[in-house]
Design an enzyme around this catalytic site. Sequence first.
Site, short mmCIF file in Angstrom:
data_model
loop_
_atom_site.label_atom_id
_atom_site.label_comp_id
_atom_site.label_asym_id
_atom_site.label_seq_id
_atom_site.Cartn_x
_atom_site.Cartn_y
_atom_site.Cartn_z
N TYR A 64 51.60 42.02 37.13
CA TYR A 64 51.73 43.05 37.41
C TYR A 64 53.44 43.40 37.88
O TYR A 64 54.00 41.59 38.73
CB TYR A 64 50.93 43.81 38.68
CG TYR A 64 49.73 44.81 38.77
CD1 TYR A 64 50.06 45.76 38.67
CD2 TYR A 64 48.58 44.22 38.39
CE1 TYR A 64 48.92 46.48 38.27
CE2 TYR A 64 47.52 44.33 38.00
CZ TYR A 64 47.26 45.66 37.98
OH TYR A 64 46.08 46.68 37.69
N ASP B 96 45.24 52.72 40.66
CA ASP B 96 45.12 53.63 41.08
C ASP B 96 45.94 54.63 41.31
O ASP B 96 47.18 54.30 40.26
CB ASP B 96 45.58 52.85 42.41
CG ASP B 96 44.05 51.77 43.04
OD1 ASP B 96 43.05 51.71 42.35
OD2 ASP B 96 44.63 50.56 43.57
#
Length: 270
Positions: free
Chosen positions: A109, A51
Amino acid sequence: MRLALGIRYNGQAYEGWQSQRSGRTVQDKLEAALAKFAAQPIGTLCAGRTDAGVHALMQVVHFDTTVEREPFSWMRGTNRFLPDDIAVQWAQPVPDEFHCRASALARRYLYVLSQSPVRPSLDSGRVGWSMHPLDGDAMRAAAALLVGKHDFSSFRASACQARSPVKDLRRIEITRVGSGDRCRWHFEFEADAFLHHMIRNLMGCLVRIGRGDERPEWITEVLEARSRKVAAPTFSANGLYFLGPLYDAKWGLPAEATLQAGGAPYDGPP
């Protein structure tokens, strides 16, 4: 010929990975650089669409081309046309059966959180922030309740396009770096795949528990509700890093992209 690239980028200046009409995305910049180097249009696919504001330590992309160059030339030549905050780390020919997204066995992540009474300055945009002290034991207890194969609908963005909210969250490691009221927290997540905003929504809940606003068991109530309305607000994108996908060693990719080697180490802000 099919080629895979490992890409590192600082996402602060971009509207995410995926190409947009504005042209201010990582994919747009990469494909423009590849086209200049190869002297032909090149379309890419990526392992994980980040994002706006999210960084990547090891994004993996692949593309098909008729242009024949040595892997080192692809890396150096593409970097010549990229902005300073995006860089190709390696290039590797792969079999036609390889697919950067479908062949991935896991994805990782990391969220880097600054705990300090004062907001970040030098690392602004590269770390998240909590002005309140956090309880590591409480956050780890909550994280343990999240590990496993679950329906993560409560942590899914409304715009998420995933076919199923069921994901296998294999690992969450929470590490404190430093002591006192000024320290860093590293939250590392590994799963088969992630939903849109899943990690930022998990972070919102873990930080709420770390502050003492909720008990660790509350995370189970949120998980079982399968409703975004009961979870904490989505946390900032600033400290989120895509550590990269992990593949079987049979594809011949560098060690930092293989499951057997454990993936790429984090070397960002301490």
